[in-house]
Scaffold this active site. Structure first.
Site, short mmCIF file in Angstrom:
data_model
loop_
_atom_site.label_atom_id
_atom_site.label_comp_id
_atom_site.label_asym_id
_atom_site.label_seq_id
_atom_site.Cartn_x
_atom_site.Cartn_y
_atom_site.Cartn_z
N PHE A 78 -10.35 -0.44 -0.49
CA PHE A 78 -10.54 -0.93 0.58
C PHE A 78 -10.39 -3.22 0.34
O PHE A 78 -11.89 -3.00 0.36
CB PHE A 78 -10.52 -0.67 1.95
CG PHE A 78 -10.09 -1.04 3.29
CD1 PHE A 78 -8.66 -0.68 3.69
CD2 PHE A 78 -10.42 -2.70 3.76
CE1 PHE A 78 -7.81 -1.51 4.95
CE2 PHE A 78 -10.32 -2.49 4.41
CZ PHE A 78 -9.16 -3.15 5.48
N LYS A 89 -1.31 -1.61 -4.35
CA LYS A 89 -2.26 -0.46 -4.80
C LYS A 89 -1.11 0.67 -5.06
O LYS A 89 -1.33 1.09 -3.93
CB LYS A 89 -2.60 0.17 -3.50
CG LYS A 89 -3.79 -1.05 -3.29
CD LYS A 89 -4.99 -0.15 -2.82
CE LYS A 89 -4.98 -0.57 -0.95
NZ LYS A 89 -6.14 -0.55 0.34
N ASP A 102 1.16 -1.23 -0.15
CA ASP A 102 0.07 0.35 0.20
C ASP A 102 1.19 0.97 0.02
O ASP A 102 1.13 1.51 -1.06
CB ASP A 102 -0.42 -0.01 1.37
CG ASP A 102 -1.73 0.53 1.43
OD1 ASP A 102 -2.18 1.93 0.17
OD2 ASP A 102 -2.52 1.03 2.71
#
Ligand code: IMP
Length: 197
Positions: free
Chosen positions: A167, A146, A118
């Site tokens: 998410f 991501k 992330d």
């Protein structure tokens, strides 16, 4: 993609709690196929080495288990635990070592197995920690990336899927310790006004 698969991948269904809905983003079949491909690529890169898999608890457990079974040859495991997220969906940016490895990685061919990349802050912390311990090779394998959320300058050597900034839960990934047991990778959404911790 078959019509049936397409339909199932856009259908939303209720989550475990009121106000939460989940939608399949990556089906279990696609995950299985991609994990197999990644394992093949890793084995081709290290055909004779014992691969020492380091799982980052708890999100990587299902991915590590499937990857290990596809790798063939000699494989060993170890696990460590760090905290980077609280109970909500946003990182605090702080990484803390909660549980260290059980065995030394010196001289080993190490694969850090992460569920999701992330901000990259967790991985940056881990790479710095592991590089000091002098492994023979240090590689990173992540199931999900991501990439648009990246803050730290890190990248994985093997990436399963690049995903949008949503998410996600399932296949080991949680929200507040729930949803890890979903077989598919799903997007979790919160209804307006529902309590998002
Ligand atoms: P990073 O340090 O921001 O790269 O975050 C890495 C960790 O945050 C992952 O190992 C996950 O535990 C958690 N995380 C990041 N994004 C998600 C998500 O979409 N769902 C569940 N956990 C996530």
């Amino acid at each position: 993609m078959s019509a049936q698969r397409k339909r199932s991948s856009v259908r939303s269904r209720p989550g475990n709690r009121p106000g939460e809905t989940i939608r399949v983003l990556i089906s279990r079949a696609r995950v299985r196929q991609r994990v197999r491909q990644m394992a093949g690529q890793i084995r081709r890169d290290f055909p004779t080495d014992t691969l020492h898999l380091i799982g980052v608890l708890k999100g990587s457990v299902l991915f590590l288990a499937d990857l290990a079974r596809e790798l063939g040859g000699e494989v060993s495991f170890d696990f460590l635990s760090v905290s980077s997220y609280g109970k909500g969906t946003n990182s605090t940016g702080e990484v803390k070592l909660i549980k260290d490895l059980d065995v030394s990685i010196e001289g080993r061919t190490v694969l850090v197995v992460e569920d999701i990349l992330d901000t990259g802050l967790t991985l940056k912390y881990l790479l710095r920690l592991f590089e000091e311990r002098q492994p023979k090779h240090l590689r990173v394998v992540v199931l999900l990336d991501k990439s648009e959320r990246r803050i730290a300058d890190v990248r994985a050597d093997y990436t399963g899927f690049t995903i949008p900034n949503e998410f996600v839960v399932g296949y080991g990934l949680d929200f507040d310790e729930r949803y890890r047991n979903l077989a598919d990778v799903c997007v979790l959404r919160f209804a307006q006004g529902s309590a998002k911790k």
